[in-house]
Design an enzyme around this catalytic site. Structure first.
Site, PDB file in Angstrom:
ATOM      1  N   ASP A  69       0.845  -1.187   0.000  1.00 30.09           N
ATOM      2  CA  ASP A  69       0.000   0.000   0.000  1.00 30.09           C
ATOM      3  C   ASP A  69       0.884   1.242   0.000  1.00 30.09           C
ATOM      4  O   ASP A  69       2.007   1.228   0.505  1.00 30.09           O
ATOM      5  CB  ASP A  69      -0.973   0.010   1.175  1.00 30.09           C
ATOM      6  CG  ASP A  69      -0.385  -0.570   2.461  1.00 30.09           C
ATOM      7  OD1 ASP A  69       0.840  -0.790   2.525  1.00 30.09           O
ATOM      8  OD2 ASP A  69      -1.150  -0.803   3.405  1.00 30.09           O
ATOM      9  N   GLU A 129      -5.693   3.544   3.493  1.00 26.97           N
ATOM     10  CA  GLU A 129      -6.200   4.205   4.692  1.00 26.97           C
ATOM     11  C   GLU A 129      -7.590   4.797   4.478  1.00 26.97           C
ATOM     12  O   GLU A 129      -8.221   5.245   5.420  1.00 26.97           O
ATOM     13  CB  GLU A 129      -5.229   5.319   5.126  1.00 26.97           C
ATOM     14  CG  GLU A 129      -3.831   4.839   5.491  1.00 26.97           C
ATOM     15  CD  GLU A 129      -3.783   4.045   6.786  1.00 26.97           C
ATOM     16  OE1 GLU A 129      -4.822   3.969   7.485  1.00 26.97           O
ATOM     17  OE2 GLU A 129      -2.717   3.492   7.102  1.00 26.97           O
TER      18      GLU A 129
END
Length: 373
Positions: A69, A129
């Site tokens: 990520d 997120e």
């Protein structure tokens, strides 16, 4: 890549944190690094602000994927770093995604120079997120063209020493949902409360009621969390608030319990609407399914790790943390593991300073594991 190059990359990335689907500089930086590698086996595709990089295998029987990520957090950095603090005021890589990307680049660089037997797919995924990049990436034409047979990912763990790897079969991370509630009533002068509907009072009652859900509506043998992190209302001490907002998070072990908690939240909000003569809206924001490690691939990784003399394996407990990598694992066999980075401060802490010694350790461990498959 040698260790010095990896550390430089991590520090460069640490300085340019960007939130979900705004990772413009990050994507450019990653592309620039990838373009310095031998290109004989590589094929690169952009997806939104992320990247997919395929390494062609010499004798492929499957596609093995590794996901990193790439987004940062809206946190003002308070580390002791002298030369490489965030240059984006109010934003920070406080969850280790700078580590995740660097490790992926380290493994990718090895296979750009040493062709693997199987096809490899490196996924640089935006918006973990929030609002969530995994689910739309899975649906994309780009990803479907290179659909993997297996997938893996890691997450840094400040509480474990460098050299430690921790995971388990089954549920590793919880089902999660954001929670945003807005209450709207009638404002007024503090001296005339009978002419207004006070949303600060209404919100205060609702926050208290929300804390009863887990205690009284969730099976004690199950697990759930309802946390309210933000409550806002009012503009001045002598003005009755017309509007108040509540922000929080929901986390559960089971999908069924998530449904129960949301249903109960909606009932309580309806009660507040009636009791305080106001209107309310509920937004569940980003919803992430559980990270559920598939048994065969996870056990293969665990047994491999236990055989390595320089690694310490720790059986992981379940955690109420959330990760949209769970969407990949819903459709593709694979696993996530914790990587020890030896830091006294935890994830999402403005003082997080992971030990960079974990980077070369992880790169070597992953290369050796992929070669063992």
């Amino acid at each position: 890549m040698n260790v010095d190059q990896l550390i430089t990359i991590r520090r460069d990335l640490h300085q340019i944190p960007e939130i979900g689907f705004n990772e413009i500089k990050t994507q450019t930086y990653l592309l620039n690094v990838i373009q310095t590698l031998p290109q004989d086996f590589l094929e690169v595709k952009k997806w939104k602000t992320g990247l997919l990089v395929k390494v062609a295998g010499s004798n492929p029987e499957k596609v093995v994927a590794y996901r990193a990520d790439i987004d940062g957090l809206p946190i003002k950095e308070r580390t002791n770093y002298k030369d490489f603090q965030s240059t984006h005021e109010g934003f920070m890589h406080a969850c280790g995604h700078d580590f995740h990307m660097t490790i992926a680049l380290g493994v990718l660089s090895h296979y750009a120079e040493n062709q693997p037997e199987n096809h490899l797919l490196f996924i640089f995924q935006p918006a973990e997120e929030g609002p969530g990049g995994a689910e739309p990436m899975l649906r994309s034409e780009e990803f479907r063209k290179w659909w993997p047979d297996e997938i893996m990912a890691l997450h840094i763990a400040p509480e474990y020493p460098v050299g430690t790897i921790s995971t388990k079969t089954g549920m590793l991370f919880a089902n999660t949902s954001e929670l945003f509630i807005t209450l709207k009533g009638k404002g007024g002068h503090a001296a005339y409360p009978h002419h207004a509907n006070d949303m600060v009072v209404a919100a205060s009652h609702l926050v208290t009621q929300l804390q009863s859900i887990v205690a009284r509506n969730v099976n004690p043998l199950d697990a759930g969390v309802v946390t309210i992190g933000v409550i806002k209302g009012g503009t001045k001490q002598n003005i009755i608030a017309e509007e108040a907002t509540i922000e929080g998070t929901i986390r559960t072990k089971s999908i069924e319990t998530m449904s129960i908690i949301k249903s109960r939240i909606e009932q309580l909000v309806q009660g507040v609407e009636v009791g305080f003569m106001c209107s309310a809206t509920i937004d569940y924001g980003a919803n992430y399914c559980q990270v559920y490690n598939e048994e065969i691939t996870t056990n293969h990784f665990i047994e491999f790790t236990k055989r390595q003399s320089n690694a310490t394996f720790v059986a992981s407990p379940e955690a109420m943390t959330g990760e949209d990598f769970g969407y990949f694992l819903e459709q593709i066999p694979g696993f996530m593991f914790w990587l020890g980075v030896s830091c006294e401060y935890g994830l999402h802490d403005a003082r997080l300073e992971p030990d960079e010694g974990a980077i070369p350790f992880a790169v070597t461990h992953l290369i050796n594991f992929i070669n063992s498959k």
